[in-house]
Scaffold this active site. Structure first.
Site, PDB file in Angstrom:
ATOM      1  N   SER A 106      -0.784  -2.103  -5.687  1.00  0.00           N
ATOM      2  CA  SER A 106       0.496  -2.690  -6.080  1.00  0.00           C
ATOM      3  C   SER A 106       1.275  -3.116  -4.846  1.00  0.00           C
ATOM      4  O   SER A 106       1.427  -2.336  -3.906  1.00  0.00           O
ATOM      5  CB  SER A 106       1.352  -1.650  -6.831  1.00  0.00           C
ATOM      6  OG  SER A 106       0.666  -1.134  -7.964  1.00  0.00           O
ATOM      7  N   ASN A 164       5.916  -3.120   0.372  1.00  0.00           N
ATOM      8  CA  ASN A 164       4.872  -2.145   0.691  1.00  0.00           C
ATOM      9  C   ASN A 164       3.670  -2.429  -0.185  1.00  0.00           C
ATOM     10  O   ASN A 164       3.802  -3.002  -1.267  1.00  0.00           O
ATOM     11  CB  ASN A 164       5.394  -0.728   0.407  1.00  0.00           C
ATOM     12  CG  ASN A 164       4.361   0.349   0.718  1.00  0.00           C
ATOM     13  OD1 ASN A 164       3.685   0.286   1.755  1.00  0.00           O
ATOM     14  ND2 ASN A 164       4.210   1.328  -0.167  1.00  0.00           N
ATOM     15  N   ASP A 183       7.655   4.929  -3.423  1.00  0.00           N
ATOM     16  CA  ASP A 183       6.670   4.228  -4.263  1.00  0.00           C
ATOM     17  C   ASP A 183       7.224   3.877  -5.647  1.00  0.00           C
ATOM     18  O   ASP A 183       6.464   3.800  -6.617  1.00  0.00           O
ATOM     19  CB  ASP A 183       5.381   5.065  -4.429  1.00  0.00           C
ATOM     20  CG  ASP A 183       4.692   5.339  -3.096  1.00  0.00           C
ATOM     21  OD1 ASP A 183       4.843   4.533  -2.170  1.00  0.00           O
ATOM     22  OD2 ASP A 183       4.008   6.377  -2.995  1.00  0.00           O
ATOM     23  N   HIS A 239       0.677  -0.284  -2.057  1.00  0.00           N
ATOM     24  CA  HIS A 239       0.317   1.086  -2.414  1.00  0.00           C
ATOM     25  C   HIS A 239      -0.989   1.053  -3.207  1.00  0.00           C
ATOM     26  O   HIS A 239      -1.138   0.239  -4.120  1.00  0.00           O
ATOM     27  CB  HIS A 239       1.432   1.724  -3.249  1.00  0.00           C
ATOM     28  CG  HIS A 239       1.131   3.136  -3.634  1.00  0.00           C
ATOM     29  ND1 HIS A 239       1.268   4.185  -2.742  1.00  0.00           N
ATOM     30  CD2 HIS A 239       0.639   3.668  -4.776  1.00  0.00           C
ATOM     31  CE1 HIS A 239       0.892   5.305  -3.348  1.00  0.00           C
ATOM     32  NE2 HIS A 239       0.510   5.019  -4.577  1.00  0.00           N
TER      33      HIS A 239
HETATM   34  C1  GAR Z   1      -4.155   0.696   2.364  1.00  0.00           C
HETATM   35  O1  GAR Z   1      -5.191   0.871   1.448  1.00  0.00           O
HETATM   36  C2  GAR Z   1      -2.819   0.927   1.710  1.00  0.00           C
HETATM   37  O2  GAR Z   1      -2.836   0.620   0.348  1.00  0.00           O
HETATM   38  C3  GAR Z   1      -2.624   2.394   1.923  1.00  0.00           C
HETATM   39  O3  GAR Z   1      -3.153   2.657   3.187  1.00  0.00           O
HETATM   40  C4  GAR Z   1      -4.216   1.779   3.439  1.00  0.00           C
HETATM   41  C5  GAR Z   1      -4.035   1.210   4.832  1.00  0.00           C
HETATM   42  O4  GAR Z   1      -5.155   0.477   5.210  1.00  0.00           O
HETATM   43  N1  GAR Z   1      -1.236   2.723   1.869  1.00  0.00           N
HETATM   44  C6  GAR Z   1      -0.775   3.905   1.452  1.00  0.00           C
HETATM   45  O5  GAR Z   1      -1.492   4.808   1.105  1.00  0.00           O
HETATM   46  C7  GAR Z   1       0.729   4.011   1.466  1.00  0.00           C
HETATM   47  N2  GAR Z   1       1.142   5.265   0.908  1.00  0.00           N
HETATM   48  P1  GAR Z   1      -5.054  -0.535   6.395  1.00  0.00           P
HETATM   49  O6  GAR Z   1      -4.415   0.190   7.576  1.00  0.00           O
HETATM   50  O7  GAR Z   1      -6.497  -0.872   6.699  1.00  0.00           O
HETATM   51  O8  GAR Z   1      -4.261  -1.727   5.949  1.00  0.00           O
END
Ligand code: GAR
Length: 222
Positions: free
Chosen positions: A140, A111, A149, A113
């Site tokens: 991360s 994942n 997480d 995060h």
């Molecule tokens: C990313 O920034 C990721 O780190 C975050 O969602 C965004 C998705 O962007 N993830 C979380 O918050 C997980 N809890 P994307 O759809 O443009 O890749």
């Protein structure tokens, strides 16, 4: 593990910019893997069209009518089974998976995060970093374990919080680094350099007792 090229399944819920960065790295040959499928838990995820435009097979797995979380996870497992992924990458997948599901894929699911874990698990990380007045932030890439997480972190990006940052400017700076570190880690997986053993991440035969860190503070990611 399947024969042939290293197969990735990418799970998204929204924009899919990390998924696109990973898919482009595969298509460019900078990581020796292919995206076998992109699966969304939302029919309106913008990333689905982006994946299709790159010629990648997509699937949508929705919560079955009247079914509980386990019905959803059975459908998701079925969609994954069909594509035999070597590794599953959660990329903005905003659904919490049960311990039972996660345990089934233990060591085969990563994942990304948006924080320097273990700081700021959960949601709204950029706003919480700004509210705390932190001077550093980042993202991360970690193995997914049953505790949210909290799985072993492989690689983090570190960015500076700039004076005057808003949630939008800070999240954009962090996301630009996500698009670098996530393909890098998946490349290590595809090269069989990164492994999961004894509940820990191992890189090049060495146990990672602390995450690797890539420092973008002076890299012009403003
Ligand atoms: C990313 O920034 C990721 O780190 C975050 O969602 C965004 C998705 O962007 N993830 C979380 O918050 C997980 N809890 P994307 O759809 O443009 O890749």
């Amino acid at each position: 593990m399947s024969a042939g090229p290293f197969r990735l399944a990418i799970l998204i819920s929204g924009r899919g910019s990390n998924m696109i960065a990973i898919a482009r790295a595969c298509l460019a040959g900078s990581i020796p893997a292919r995206v076998a499928v992109v699966i969304s838990d939302r029919a309106d995820a913008a990333g689905l069209a982006g994946a299709a435009a790159l010629g990648i097979e997509t699937a949508t797995v929705l919560q079955p009518q009247g079914g509980g979380g386990s019905a959803f996870e059975r459908s998701l497992a079925g969609a994954l089974q069909k594509h035999q992924p070597d590794m599953i990458a959660l990329a903005g997948f905003m659904r919490i998976l049960t311990g039972r599901f996660v345990d089934h894929y233990l060591g085969r699911m990563l994942n990304i995060h948006p924080s320097l874990l273990p700081a700021y698990r959960g949601l709204h990380t950029h706003a919480r970093v700004l509210a705390a007045g932190d001077t550093e932030h980042g993202a991360s890439v970690h193995f997914v374990t049953a505790e949210l997480d909290a799985g072993p972190v492989v690689l983090q990006s570190r960015v500076a919080v700039q004076p005057g940052d808003s949630e939008a400017t800070l999240s954009a700076r962090v996301q630009a680094t996500e698009h670098i570190i996530y393909p890098r880690v998946l490349g290590w997986c595809a090269q069989r350099r990164l492994a999961w053993r004894e509940g820990a991440a191992w890189l090049d035969g060495r146990r990672l007792d602390a995450p690797m860190v890539e420092d973008f503070r002076a890299a012009g990611h403003h």
